[in-house]
Design a protein around this motif. Structure first.
Motif, PDB file in Angstrom:
ATOM      1  N   TYR A 161       0.956  -1.070  -0.049  1.00  0.00           N
ATOM      2  CA  TYR A 161       0.076   0.013   0.210  1.00  0.00           C
ATOM      3  C   TYR A 161       0.660   1.147  -0.037  1.00  0.00           C
ATOM      4  O   TYR A 161       0.552   2.291   0.815  1.00  0.00           O
ATOM      5  CB  TYR A 161      -0.944  -0.022   1.115  1.00  0.00           C
ATOM      6  N   MET A 162       1.709   1.246  -0.782  1.00  0.00           N
ATOM      7  CA  MET A 162       2.720   2.331  -1.045  1.00  0.00           C
ATOM      8  C   MET A 162       2.789   2.775  -2.375  1.00  0.00           C
ATOM      9  O   MET A 162       2.202   2.084  -3.282  1.00  0.00           O
ATOM     10  CB  MET A 162       4.071   2.342  -0.400  1.00  0.00           C
ATOM     11  N   TYR A 163       3.237   3.925  -2.716  1.00  0.00           N
ATOM     12  CA  TYR A 163       3.279   4.667  -4.192  1.00  0.00           C
ATOM     13  C   TYR A 163       4.311   4.358  -4.691  1.00  0.00           C
ATOM     14  O   TYR A 163       5.793   5.005  -4.346  1.00  0.00           O
ATOM     15  CB  TYR A 163       2.770   6.129  -4.033  1.00  0.00           C
ATOM     16  N   PRO A 164       4.528   3.834  -5.908  1.00  0.00           N
ATOM     17  CA  PRO A 164       5.997   3.642  -6.562  1.00  0.00           C
ATOM     18  C   PRO A 164       6.423   4.991  -7.039  1.00  0.00           C
ATOM     19  O   PRO A 164       5.829   5.841  -7.772  1.00  0.00           O
ATOM     20  CB  PRO A 164       5.357   2.769  -7.803  1.00  0.00           C
ATOM     21  N   THR A 165       7.743   4.888  -6.533  1.00  0.00           N
ATOM     22  CA  THR A 165       8.082   6.658  -6.660  1.00  0.00           C
ATOM     23  C   THR A 165       9.645   6.444  -7.461  1.00  0.00           C
ATOM     24  O   THR A 165      10.396   5.568  -6.843  1.00  0.00           O
ATOM     25  CB  THR A 165       8.501   7.209  -5.447  1.00  0.00           C
ATOM     26  N   VAL A 166       9.854   7.240  -8.286  1.00  0.00           N
ATOM     27  CA  VAL A 166      11.320   7.455  -8.921  1.00  0.00           C
ATOM     28  C   VAL A 166      11.872   8.771  -8.370  1.00  0.00           C
ATOM     29  O   VAL A 166      11.332   9.875  -8.602  1.00  0.00           O
ATOM     30  CB  VAL A 166      11.242   7.576 -10.540  1.00  0.00           C
ATOM     31  N   LEU A 167      13.062   8.361  -7.882  1.00  0.00           N
ATOM     32  CA  LEU A 167      13.674  10.006  -7.283  1.00  0.00           C
ATOM     33  C   LEU A 167      14.765  10.285  -8.348  1.00  0.00           C
ATOM     34  O   LEU A 167      15.549   9.517  -8.861  1.00  0.00           O
ATOM     35  CB  LEU A 167      14.729   9.362  -6.138  1.00  0.00           C
ATOM     36  N   VAL A 168      14.622  11.570  -8.650  1.00  0.00           N
ATOM     37  CA  VAL A 168      15.513  12.319  -9.650  1.00  0.00           C
ATOM     38  C   VAL A 168      16.352  13.556  -8.861  1.00  0.00           C
ATOM     39  O   VAL A 168      15.896  14.259  -8.030  1.00  0.00           O
ATOM     40  CB  VAL A 168      14.495  12.957 -10.725  1.00  0.00           C
ATOM     41  N   GLY A 169      17.499  13.550  -9.082  1.00  0.00           N
ATOM     42  CA  GLY A 169      18.339  14.337  -8.397  1.00  0.00           C
ATOM     43  C   GLY A 169      19.823  14.056  -8.398  1.00  0.00           C
ATOM     44  O   GLY A 169      20.239  13.025  -9.147  1.00  0.00           O
ATOM     45  N   SER A 170      20.720  14.581  -7.597  1.00  0.00           N
ATOM     46  CA  SER A 170      22.191  14.306  -7.694  1.00  0.00           C
ATOM     47  C   SER A 170      22.362  13.062  -6.875  1.00  0.00           C
ATOM     48  O   SER A 170      21.269  12.874  -6.062  1.00  0.00           O
ATOM     49  CB  SER A 170      22.978  15.430  -6.844  1.00  0.00           C
ATOM     50  N   PRO A 171      23.400  12.195  -7.044  1.00  0.00           N
ATOM     51  CA  PRO A 171      23.504  11.009  -6.342  1.00  0.00           C
ATOM     52  C   PRO A 171      23.527  11.524  -4.763  1.00  0.00           C
ATOM     53  O   PRO A 171      22.783  10.393  -4.180  1.00  0.00           O
ATOM     54  CB  PRO A 171      24.631  10.473  -6.786  1.00  0.00           C
ATOM     55  N   PRO A 196      19.873   9.881 -11.649  1.00  0.00           N
ATOM     56  CA  PRO A 196      20.847  10.962 -11.236  1.00  0.00           C
ATOM     57  C   PRO A 196      20.916  11.743 -12.457  1.00  0.00           C
ATOM     58  O   PRO A 196      21.099  11.533 -13.708  1.00  0.00           O
ATOM     59  CB  PRO A 196      22.066   9.913 -11.260  1.00  0.00           C
ATOM     60  N   ILE A 197      21.000  13.115 -12.068  1.00  0.00           N
ATOM     61  CA  ILE A 197      21.089  14.131 -13.228  1.00  0.00           C
ATOM     62  C   ILE A 197      22.118  15.400 -12.588  1.00  0.00           C
ATOM     63  O   ILE A 197      22.548  15.230 -11.292  1.00  0.00           O
ATOM     64  CB  ILE A 197      19.571  14.917 -13.395  1.00  0.00           C
ATOM     65  N   MET A 198      22.574  16.098 -13.526  1.00  0.00           N
ATOM     66  CA  MET A 198      23.537  17.056 -13.301  1.00  0.00           C
ATOM     67  C   MET A 198      23.117  18.376 -14.157  1.00  0.00           C
ATOM     68  O   MET A 198      22.406  18.031 -15.313  1.00  0.00           O
ATOM     69  CB  MET A 198      24.870  16.775 -13.337  1.00  0.00           C
ATOM     70  N   PRO A 210      26.637  10.913 -15.490  1.00  0.00           N
ATOM     71  CA  PRO A 210      27.145   9.489 -15.909  1.00  0.00           C
ATOM     72  C   PRO A 210      27.868   8.815 -14.703  1.00  0.00           C
ATOM     73  O   PRO A 210      28.265   7.499 -15.032  1.00  0.00           O
ATOM     74  CB  PRO A 210      28.048  10.179 -17.057  1.00  0.00           C
ATOM     75  N   ASP A 211      28.054   9.310 -13.519  1.00  0.00           N
ATOM     76  CA  ASP A 211      28.733   8.707 -12.222  1.00  0.00           C
ATOM     77  C   ASP A 211      27.811   7.624 -11.729  1.00  0.00           C
ATOM     78  O   ASP A 211      27.424   7.872 -10.756  1.00  0.00           O
ATOM     79  CB  ASP A 211      29.241   9.666 -11.480  1.00  0.00           C
ATOM     80  N   TYR A 232      18.475   9.779 -17.592  1.00  0.00           N
ATOM     81  CA  TYR A 232      17.817  11.028 -17.889  1.00  0.00           C
ATOM     82  C   TYR A 232      17.855  11.141 -19.267  1.00  0.00           C
ATOM     83  O   TYR A 232      18.986  11.379 -20.217  1.00  0.00           O
ATOM     84  CB  TYR A 232      18.040  12.079 -17.160  1.00  0.00           C
ATOM     85  N   ASP A 233      16.623  11.475 -20.022  1.00  0.00           N
ATOM     86  CA  ASP A 233      16.537  11.985 -21.426  1.00  0.00           C
ATOM     87  C   ASP A 233      15.170  12.360 -21.364  1.00  0.00           C
ATOM     88  O   ASP A 233      14.388  12.368 -20.457  1.00  0.00           O
ATOM     89  CB  ASP A 233      16.843  10.981 -22.550  1.00  0.00           C
ATOM     90  N   GLU A 234      14.762  12.998 -22.759  1.00  0.00           N
ATOM     91  CA  GLU A 234      13.338  13.545 -22.977  1.00  0.00           C
ATOM     92  C   GLU A 234      12.116  12.346 -22.948  1.00  0.00           C
ATOM     93  O   GLU A 234      11.182  12.946 -22.871  1.00  0.00           O
ATOM     94  CB  GLU A 234      13.528  14.372 -24.329  1.00  0.00           C
TER      95      GLU A 234
END
Length: 509
Positions: A161-171, A196-198, A210-211, A232-234
């Motif tokens: 009973y939890m919400y599938p979540t994708v985390l986006v940010g720095s490592p 992971p994004i930058m 890319p790390d 990460y891409d469009e």
């Protein structure tokens, strides 16, 4: 990552997503039906048991109003009011105090609307009957929610009973949020992947980080051992949607009000993905905003309404009333504590110490003495023995300076009672950040220094959220958030939570 693994992950996530969405709809619908049945049952009980001679009649339109119809209409008003108050929000079950206040707000709204309904139709219903029904319905509903909350908390520990979540940010940001979500299960976010994004320094646009080795280390360090890493891409939104994700949580990198975030959120929300942002404690989201267009230039003005003259007058009046009542009610207890302190070692009953108050102005705080006489002279020596330094976050769990009586009044917070005198006189508030000494204030950074924009309080976010068991970051977040979000209604919640802490102490030493 193999295509077969991706397909299995997508199938599993989609199945989980479907189950959670179905469960969420069924739960909310069931709660609404239950609440309506409770209100109808309580109404019928009072009508038949205590108000047998009351028969609803619409005098303004000269026609009888059958009691079952009247009760059903009132039940609908009850459901609509509690829904508007946020009682059915998916995060509400995770916080008992917020739920209680939301129910209280909904009950008050229901009372207003039912009274307005009776006035419009000129139905002669005793005010006592309306108050009784709403009060009992509020209590039964709150008890039922506590039972449901206990069940959900138990099931969520099993990952259900939890919400599938994708985390986006720095490592690093993703790693910190993984720990945050693990400690705060009431948010119901279950990480299923990370991205992971930058920022590209040349273009200023967001690109994939890319790390991956660093990302894997952060995942392992913060307890997310098997989380897949997404590039990460469009087309990220499409891939998150296909794998069954429901929420995209941005941890950092993407700044508020930036074109990068606006573009990112548009892509996510266009596929009905929920956006969640981890923001600073001093984020302006809680401010009242107003947009104005002057000669083609849009200007946004912001304001915190609780710092208006009227709002500050209400808080000062609240402090005077609560402090007066507290001093009157607690006077027998204060007399007993004073006598116990005096009998133990014959020293002074009260202890005063200089603290820093509103806008950095020093004042003297008063407490019942819980340590031996001249205890401050031994503090530096004790800290050196335990390998600590004088600073804003020193901790002494077994402080030999504390007397037997002092140990009891500290754990029960009775040593704080004389501070109601300080609150009554105006140097403190009943609710606010805890007052600190000058050497602690000297360590503040620019963000934490904002806690000096309100009066220090007898109780507050630190006192009811774990006290000395909190780490420095958690303590600062609580204090700074209070400065931005305080309200008289919120202060009442903190007072109620303080009563619970006095009954079941935690983090007090």
């Amino acid at each position: 990552m193999s295509q077969g693994f991706v397909s299995q992950l997508a199938e599993l996530s989609s199945e989980r997503s479907s189950q959670v969405m179905s469960w969420r709809f069924i739960l909310n619908f069931s709660l609404m039906v239950f609440d309506a049945v409770v209100y109808i049952g309580v109404s019928l009980f009072f009508f038949l048991a205590m108000f047998k001679n009351v028969h609803p009649y619409a005098e303004r339109f000269d026609f009888p109003f059958p009691m079952p119809v009247y009760v059903i209409v009132c039940a609908l008003i009850w459901i609509i009011s509690t829904r508007v108050a946020g009682v059915y929000h998916r995060h509400m079950l995770g916080d008992g105090y917020q739920l209680g206040m939301a129910l209280f707000k909904g009950a008050f709204m229901a009372w207003l609307f039912i009274c307005a309904f009776d006035f419009i139709f000129k139905i002669d219903i005793p005010m006592r009957l309306i108050v009784y029904v709403i009060a009992v319905s509020w209590l039964v509903t709150l008890i039922a929610r506590c039972v449901v909350s206990a069940f959900l908390n138990r099931e969520r520990k099993r990952g259900l009973y939890m919400y599938p979540t994708v985390l986006v940010g720095s490592p690093e940001g993703i790693g910190q949020v993984l720990t945050f979500l693990r400690k705060r299960g009431q948010f119901n976010y279950r990480p299923v992947a990370v991205c992971p994004i930058m920022v590209d320094r040349k273009s200023g646009e967001i690109i994939s980080d890319p790390d991956y080795d660093l990302m894997r280390k952060e995942i392992k360090k913060h307890g997310g051992a098997s989380l897949p890493i997404m590039r990460y891409d469009e087309h990220l939104a499409e891939r998150i949607s296909r794998m069954g994700g429901q929420t995209v949580m941005v941890t950092d990198v993407l700044e508020r009000f930036s074109d990068n975030l606006n573009t990112f959120s548009l892509r996510m929300e266009s596929l009905n993905l929920e956006m969640a942002l981890i923001t600073s404690a001093v984020d302006i989201a809680g401010h009242v905003t107003q947009m104005r267009n002057l000669r083609g230039v849009t200007i946004m003005t912001i304001q915190l309404p609780q710092y208006s003259l009227f709002a500050r007058f209400k808080k000062r009046l609240f402090d005077i009333v609560v402090s007066s009542l507290a001093l009157i009610v607690s006077s027998p207890v204060m007399l007993g504590v004073a006598l116990a302190i005096k009998l133990e070692d014959g020293g002074p009953v009260f202890y005063k110490q200089e603290r820093i108050g509103l806008r950095g102005k020093p004042f003297y705080i008063h407490k019942f003495r819980s340590m031996r006489v001249n205890a401050d002279a031994y503090l530096k020596e004790l800290l050196e023995e335990q390998g600590q330094e004088m600073g804003a976050r020193y901790k002494l769990k077994q402080d030999p300076r504390i007397t037997k009586v002092g140990n009891f009044i500290r754990k029960t917070s009775l040593d704080e009672l004389p501070q109601f005198i300080d609150s009554f006189l105006g140097s403190m508030s009943v609710v606010g950040p805890r007052p600190q000494r000058q050497f602690e204030v000297d360590e503040y950074d620019s963000v934490y220094a904002t806690r000096l924009l309100v009066k220090p309080g007898i109780t507050g976010p630190w006192q009811v959220s774990g006290r000395n068991d909190l780490n420095e970051e958690e303590s600062r977040q609580l204090d700074v958030t209070y400065v931005q979000d305080w309200s008289v209604l919120g202060d009442i919640v903190y007072i109620l939570r303080t009563v619970g802490i006095m009954i079941h102490p935690m983090g007090a030493y």
